[in-house]
Design an enzyme around this catalytic site. Structure first.
Site, PDB file in Angstrom:
ATOM      1  N   LYS A   1      -5.832  -7.451  -7.841  1.00 31.13           N
ATOM      2  CA  LYS A   1      -4.726  -6.657  -7.311  1.00 31.13           C
ATOM      3  C   LYS A   1      -4.667  -5.286  -7.983  1.00 31.13           C
ATOM      4  O   LYS A   1      -4.596  -4.260  -7.324  1.00 31.13           O
ATOM      5  CB  LYS A   1      -3.402  -7.379  -7.517  1.00 31.13           C
ATOM      6  CG  LYS A   1      -2.250  -6.721  -6.754  1.00 31.13           C
ATOM      7  CD  LYS A   1      -0.972  -7.526  -6.912  1.00 31.13           C
ATOM      8  CE  LYS A   1       0.226  -6.817  -6.343  1.00 31.13           C
ATOM      9  NZ  LYS A   1       0.309  -6.910  -4.896  1.00 31.13           N
TER      10      LYS A   1
ATOM     11  N   LYS B   1       0.831  -1.214   0.000  1.00 31.78           N
ATOM     12  CA  LYS B   1       0.000   0.000   0.000  1.00 31.78           C
ATOM     13  C   LYS B   1       0.860   1.258   0.000  1.00 31.78           C
ATOM     14  O   LYS B   1       0.512   2.257  -0.629  1.00 31.78           O
ATOM     15  CB  LYS B   1      -0.935   0.025   1.224  1.00 31.78           C
ATOM     16  CG  LYS B   1      -1.994  -1.038   1.202  1.00 31.78           C
ATOM     17  CD  LYS B   1      -3.060  -0.742   0.162  1.00 31.78           C
ATOM     18  CE  LYS B   1      -4.121  -1.827   0.193  1.00 31.78           C
ATOM     19  NZ  LYS B   1      -4.984  -1.865  -0.964  1.00 31.78           N
TER      20      LYS B   1
ATOM     21  N   LYS C   1      -2.161 -11.429  -8.957  1.00 34.22           N
ATOM     22  CA  LYS C   1      -3.447 -12.044  -8.614  1.00 34.22           C
ATOM     23  C   LYS C   1      -4.633 -11.217  -9.102  1.00 34.22           C
ATOM     24  O   LYS C   1      -4.527 -10.005  -9.281  1.00 34.22           O
ATOM     25  CB  LYS C   1      -3.535 -12.238  -7.104  1.00 34.22           C
ATOM     26  CG  LYS C   1      -3.563 -10.951  -6.317  1.00 34.22           C
ATOM     27  CD  LYS C   1      -3.890 -11.161  -4.852  1.00 34.22           C
ATOM     28  CE  LYS C   1      -3.952  -9.808  -4.156  1.00 34.22           C
ATOM     29  NZ  LYS C   1      -4.364  -9.825  -2.792  1.00 34.22           N
TER      30      LYS C   1
HETATM   31  P1  TYM Z   1     -10.173  -9.135   0.479  1.00 30.15           P
HETATM   32  O1  TYM Z   1     -11.448  -8.384   0.626  1.00 30.15           O
HETATM   33  O2  TYM Z   1      -9.060  -8.520  -0.282  1.00 30.15           O
HETATM   34  O3  TYM Z   1     -10.463 -10.531  -0.154  1.00 30.15           O
HETATM   35  C1  TYM Z   1     -11.497 -11.353   0.370  1.00 30.15           C
HETATM   36  C2  TYM Z   1     -11.131 -12.799   0.263  1.00 30.15           C
HETATM   37  O4  TYM Z   1     -10.879 -13.153  -1.098  1.00 30.15           O
HETATM   38  C3  TYM Z   1      -9.593 -13.731  -1.201  1.00 30.15           C
HETATM   39  N1  TYM Z   1      -8.984 -13.331  -2.479  1.00 30.15           N
HETATM   40  C4  TYM Z   1      -8.373 -14.187  -3.299  1.00 30.15           C
HETATM   41  N2  TYM Z   1      -8.176 -15.513  -3.213  1.00 30.15           N
HETATM   42  C5  TYM Z   1      -7.549 -16.102  -4.242  1.00 30.15           C
HETATM   43  N3  TYM Z   1      -7.101 -15.444  -5.344  1.00 30.15           N
HETATM   44  C6  TYM Z   1      -7.283 -14.108  -5.466  1.00 30.15           C
HETATM   45  N4  TYM Z   1      -6.873 -13.475  -6.555  1.00 30.15           N
HETATM   46  C7  TYM Z   1      -7.941 -13.417  -4.420  1.00 30.15           C
HETATM   47  N5  TYM Z   1      -8.280 -12.119  -4.202  1.00 30.15           N
HETATM   48  C8  TYM Z   1      -8.910 -12.088  -3.000  1.00 30.15           C
HETATM   49  C9  TYM Z   1      -8.794 -13.206  -0.036  1.00 30.15           C
HETATM   50  O5  TYM Z   1      -7.726 -14.061   0.280  1.00 30.15           O
HETATM   51  C10 TYM Z   1      -9.844 -13.151   1.039  1.00 30.15           C
HETATM   52  O6  TYM Z   1     -10.008 -14.408   1.637  1.00 30.15           O
HETATM   53  N6  TYM Z   1      -8.265  -8.505   4.961  1.00 30.15           N
HETATM   54  C11 TYM Z   1      -9.245  -9.255   4.220  1.00 30.15           C
HETATM   55  C12 TYM Z   1     -10.646  -9.128   4.758  1.00 30.15           C
HETATM   56  C13 TYM Z   1     -10.755  -9.443   6.171  1.00 30.15           C
HETATM   57  C14 TYM Z   1     -10.722 -10.729   6.801  1.00 30.15           C
HETATM   58  C15 TYM Z   1     -10.866 -10.515   8.170  1.00 30.15           C
HETATM   59  C16 TYM Z   1     -10.588 -12.009   6.301  1.00 30.15           C
HETATM   60  C17 TYM Z   1     -10.912  -8.546   7.176  1.00 30.15           C
HETATM   61  N7  TYM Z   1     -10.973  -9.176   8.380  1.00 30.15           N
HETATM   62  C18 TYM Z   1     -10.859 -11.579   9.085  1.00 30.15           C
HETATM   63  C19 TYM Z   1     -10.585 -13.074   7.207  1.00 30.15           C
HETATM   64  C20 TYM Z   1     -10.734 -12.850   8.575  1.00 30.15           C
HETATM   65  C21 TYM Z   1      -9.208  -8.744   2.795  1.00 30.15           C
HETATM   66  O7  TYM Z   1      -8.866  -7.640   2.525  1.00 30.15           O
HETATM   67  O8  TYM Z   1      -9.665  -9.601   1.901  1.00 30.15           O
END
Ligand code: TYM
Length: 331
Positions: free
Chosen positions: A197, A111, A194
């Site tokens: 992104k 970021k 990914k």
């Molecule tokens: P976020 O919102 O970026 O993504 C949500 C979920 O989707 C998965 N993900 C992916 N998995 C595989 N390939 C990809 N290209 C891909 N893009 C996104 C992420 O791994 C995620 O599981 N910080 C987290 C949200 C969050 C959270 C939590 C998750 C906040 N508090 C507590 C679990 C537990 C996030 O930004 O995910």
């Protein structure tokens, strides 16, 4: 029964990465675990959405959770900001989270690079808020994609540190979970890392994209000029598309195109056409439900109320106990 927590940031429409990395596992887990799935709208404030966008995005994710098959009677579906106990636990955990370790987090460093004009404290302590999300329900399993692995490690660190500080074993250790052998990483269509992104529509296929849009996006995906030697290693842009095919297509289809690649007979046009049709097939049931659910305001209200109630019941129990452990005691 083991407790499961996971969430998705409310930045709008869900893409295939969110679905295969997270939501598909949520749907399968809801039958066998005590599940809490939420919409991380506190987290989304790091990018300063307008109030209208914030609300619209929360609604979109809720609708898509339901359209993907989450059952509000089985799992607890809630909106993070409706459970202020999370913010309270975040405050406590912040006291034992150190600047050095927060600065070393990969997502923070990303970021700093991608939005140098908005390196706010919320970004720095993002993993602490995430730990609070998980620890508030004392979860042990967290279904997430590969990109969240480091955050899970930090959640364990913060939970263990709390336990050590107060000499107890209050918080259990949460671990990332996936039904597949490894945590999933869905690549983007632009050949650059990914899915989800980079900004811009071309990188990601969304669950709510109509079929023509899906076809267009996939046909425009970056490829190269084709293999020149039998059984040569695939360059990243091609491997990415094969990775995607592995997830959405049948094993036979995958093997068929892999074979064509290895014998230098692959035609990328045919390959991408097949990939697009298989993505459409895999996501159609979800896409078809999205609109109907989005228009059912009464149902959404009901789901959200039920979720808030169940989530707060669990969260307030934890906060009460944590306050007692810390030493906030009433006279
Ligand atoms: P976020 O919102 O970026 O993504 C949500 C979920 O989707 C998965 N993900 C992916 N998995 C595989 N390939 C990809 N290209 C891909 N893009 C996104 C992420 O791994 C995620 O599981 N910080 C987290 C949200 C969050 C959270 C939590 C998750 C906040 N508090 C507590 C679990 C537990 C996030 O930004 O995910």
């Amino acid at each position: 029964m083991e407790t499961v927590v996971s969430g998705i940031r409310s930045t709008g429409k869900l893409h295939l990465g969110n679905y295969y990395g997270a939501v598909q596992n949520f749907v399968r887990m809801q039958h066998d675990y005590n599940c809490f799935f939420f919409i991380a709208d506190y987290h989304s404030l790091t990018t300063h959405p307008t109030p209208e966008d914030l609300h619209g995005n929360v609604k979109q994710v809720l609708v898509e959770y339901l359209a993907a098959g989450l059952d509000p009677e089985k799992a607890t579906l809630y909106i993070q900001s409706e459970v202020p106990e999370v913010a309270e636990l975040y405050l406590y955990l912040n006291m034992n989270a150190y600047l050095g370790e927060l600065e070393r987090s990969t997502s923070f460093k990303d970021k700093v690079r991608s939005q140098p004009d908005n390196v706010n404290a919320g970004l720095l302590t993002y993993p602490v808020l995430m730990a609070a999300d998980i620890l508030i329900h004392k979860a042990t399993k967290v279904p997430v994609g590969k990109d969240q692995e480091q955050h899970l490690e930090m959640a364990r660190t913060f939970g263990n540190r709390f336990n050590r500080m107060y000499q107890n074993d209050y918080f259990p250790e949460p671990y990332a979970f996936s039904f597949s052998a490894n945590l999933v990483k869905i690549p983007g269509l632009d050949g650059k890392g990914k899915m989800g992104k980079s900004e811009g529509e071309a990188n990601a296929v969304y669950l709510s994209d109509d079929v023509e849009t899906i076809r267009k996006k996939v046909m425009r995906a970056v490829t190269d000029s084709g293999p020149t030697q039998e059984n040569q290693a695939k360059p990243e842009v091609i491997q990415n598309l094969f990775d995607l095919m592995k997830v959405v297509s049948t094993e036979d289809t995958y093997q068929h195109f892999d074979q064509l690649y290895n014998t230098c007979q692959i035609r990328y046009g045919d390959f991408k056409k097949q990939l697009a049709e298989d993505i459409i097939l895999a996501t159609s049931p979800i896409r078809e439900r999205i609109e109907a659910i989005a228009n059912d305001k009464t149902y959404l209200q009901k789901v959200s109320r039920l979720g808030t109630e169940k989530a707060r019941e669990s969260a307030s129990k934890t906060i009460k106990e944590v306050r007692e452990i810390i030493g906030f005691r009433s006279f």
